[in-house]
Design a protein around this motif. Structure first.
Motif, PDB file in Angstrom:
ATOM      1  N   PRO A  84      15.895 -14.350 -28.447  1.00 57.74           N
ATOM      2  CA  PRO A  84      14.806 -14.661 -29.380  1.00 57.74           C
ATOM      3  C   PRO A  84      14.114 -13.411 -29.933  1.00 57.74           C
ATOM      4  CG  PRO A  84      14.686 -16.095 -27.477  1.00 57.74           C
ATOM      5  CD  PRO A  84      15.719 -15.066 -27.169  1.00 57.74           C
TER       6      PRO A  84
ATOM      7  N   ILE B 102      16.419 -11.704 -32.516  1.00 57.23           N
ATOM      8  CA  ILE B 102      16.417 -12.484 -33.760  1.00 57.23           C
ATOM      9  C   ILE B 102      15.148 -12.199 -34.559  1.00 57.23           C
ATOM     10  CG2 ILE B 102      16.252 -14.825 -34.706  1.00 57.23           C
ATOM     11  CD1 ILE B 102      18.088 -15.687 -32.347  1.00 57.23           C
TER      12      ILE B 102
ATOM     13  N   ARG C 229      15.067 -10.225 -38.215  1.00 59.03           N
ATOM     14  CA  ARG C 229      14.576 -10.954 -39.391  1.00 59.03           C
ATOM     15  C   ARG C 229      13.306 -10.340 -39.955  1.00 59.03           C
ATOM     16  NH1 ARG C 229      13.557 -16.842 -38.433  1.00 59.03           N
ATOM     17  NH2 ARG C 229      13.637 -16.917 -40.676  1.00 59.03           N
TER      18      ARG C 229
ATOM     19  N   HIS D 273      10.351 -10.728 -38.721  1.00 62.41           N
ATOM     20  CA  HIS D 273       9.356 -11.793 -38.613  1.00 62.41           C
ATOM     21  C   HIS D 273       7.982 -11.191 -38.316  1.00 62.41           C
ATOM     22  CE1 HIS D 273       7.459 -15.520 -37.359  1.00 62.41           C
ATOM     23  NE2 HIS D 273       8.489 -16.144 -37.912  1.00 62.41           N
TER      24      HIS D 273
ATOM     25  N   ARG E 119       6.839 -11.050 -34.571  1.00 62.72           N
ATOM     26  CA  ARG E 119       7.862 -10.541 -33.653  1.00 62.72           C
ATOM     27  C   ARG E 119       7.301  -9.995 -32.354  1.00 62.72           C
ATOM     28  NH1 ARG E 119       8.243  -7.405 -38.336  1.00 62.72           N
ATOM     29  NH2 ARG E 119       7.282  -5.375 -38.110  1.00 62.72           N
TER      30      ARG E 119
ATOM     31  N   LEU F 168      12.340 -18.775 -28.852  1.00 64.61           N
ATOM     32  CA  LEU F 168      13.414 -18.989 -29.821  1.00 64.61           C
ATOM     33  C   LEU F 168      12.904 -19.761 -31.033  1.00 64.61           C
ATOM     34  CD1 LEU F 168      16.405 -18.609 -30.475  1.00 64.61           C
ATOM     35  CD2 LEU F 168      16.829 -20.800 -29.342  1.00 64.61           C
ATOM     36  N   TYR F 169      12.097 -20.773 -30.804  1.00 63.38           N
ATOM     37  CA  TYR F 169      11.517 -21.540 -31.910  1.00 63.38           C
ATOM     38  C   TYR F 169      10.671 -20.635 -32.810  1.00 63.38           C
ATOM     39  CZ  TYR F 169       8.238 -24.453 -34.439  1.00 63.38           C
ATOM     40  OH  TYR F 169       7.463 -25.000 -35.426  1.00 63.38           O
TER      41      TYR F 169
ATOM     42  N   ALA G  60      10.865 -17.455 -33.181  1.00 63.48           N
ATOM     43  CA  ALA G  60      11.698 -16.449 -33.836  1.00 63.48           C
ATOM     44  C   ALA G  60      12.468 -17.013 -35.020  1.00 63.48           C
ATOM     45  CB  ALA G  60      12.679 -15.848 -32.830  1.00 63.48           C
ATOM     46  N   THR G  61      12.802 -18.299 -34.981  1.00 63.49           N
ATOM     47  CA  THR G  61      13.644 -18.874 -36.025  1.00 63.49           C
ATOM     48  C   THR G  61      12.878 -19.660 -37.077  1.00 63.49           C
ATOM     49  OG1 THR G  61      14.068 -20.812 -34.630  1.00 63.49           O
ATOM     50  CG2 THR G  61      15.663 -19.004 -34.540  1.00 63.49           C
ATOM     51  N   ARG G  62      11.605 -19.939 -36.848  1.00 62.99           N
ATOM     52  CA  ARG G  62      10.865 -20.682 -37.873  1.00 62.99           C
ATOM     53  C   ARG G  62      10.567 -19.766 -39.054  1.00 62.99           C
ATOM     54  NH1 ARG G  62       4.581 -21.425 -36.098  1.00 62.99           N
ATOM     55  NH2 ARG G  62       4.154 -19.215 -35.915  1.00 62.99           N
TER      56      ARG G  62
END
Length: 56
Positions: free
Chosen positions: A7, A10, A14, A16, A19, A40-41, A43-45
């Motif tokens: 996570p 990622i 990205r 983010h 982060r 993980l959620y 990091a990917t939203r």
């Protein structure tokens, strides 16, 4: 170890804005499945877009 830090990797790749939050959650709570899933959620939203005005 790579899966444990996935996570955070990622989020950093990205660029983010949250982060560091993802990294903190990943390091502190990542050993639990729930903490890892939350990291993980996050990091990917998608990042919030504060630049565009709201449309009605």
């Amino acid at each position: 170890m790579a899966l444990y830090l996935a996570p955070s990797v990622i989020a950093f790749r990205r660029g983010h804005p949250g982060r560091l939050l993802v990294l903190t959650i990943n390091l502190v709570l990542g050993s639990t499945l729930i903490g890892w899933a939350i990291a993980l959620y996050l990091a990917t939203r998608p990042a919030p877009d504060h630049g565009r005005p709201a449309t009605m």
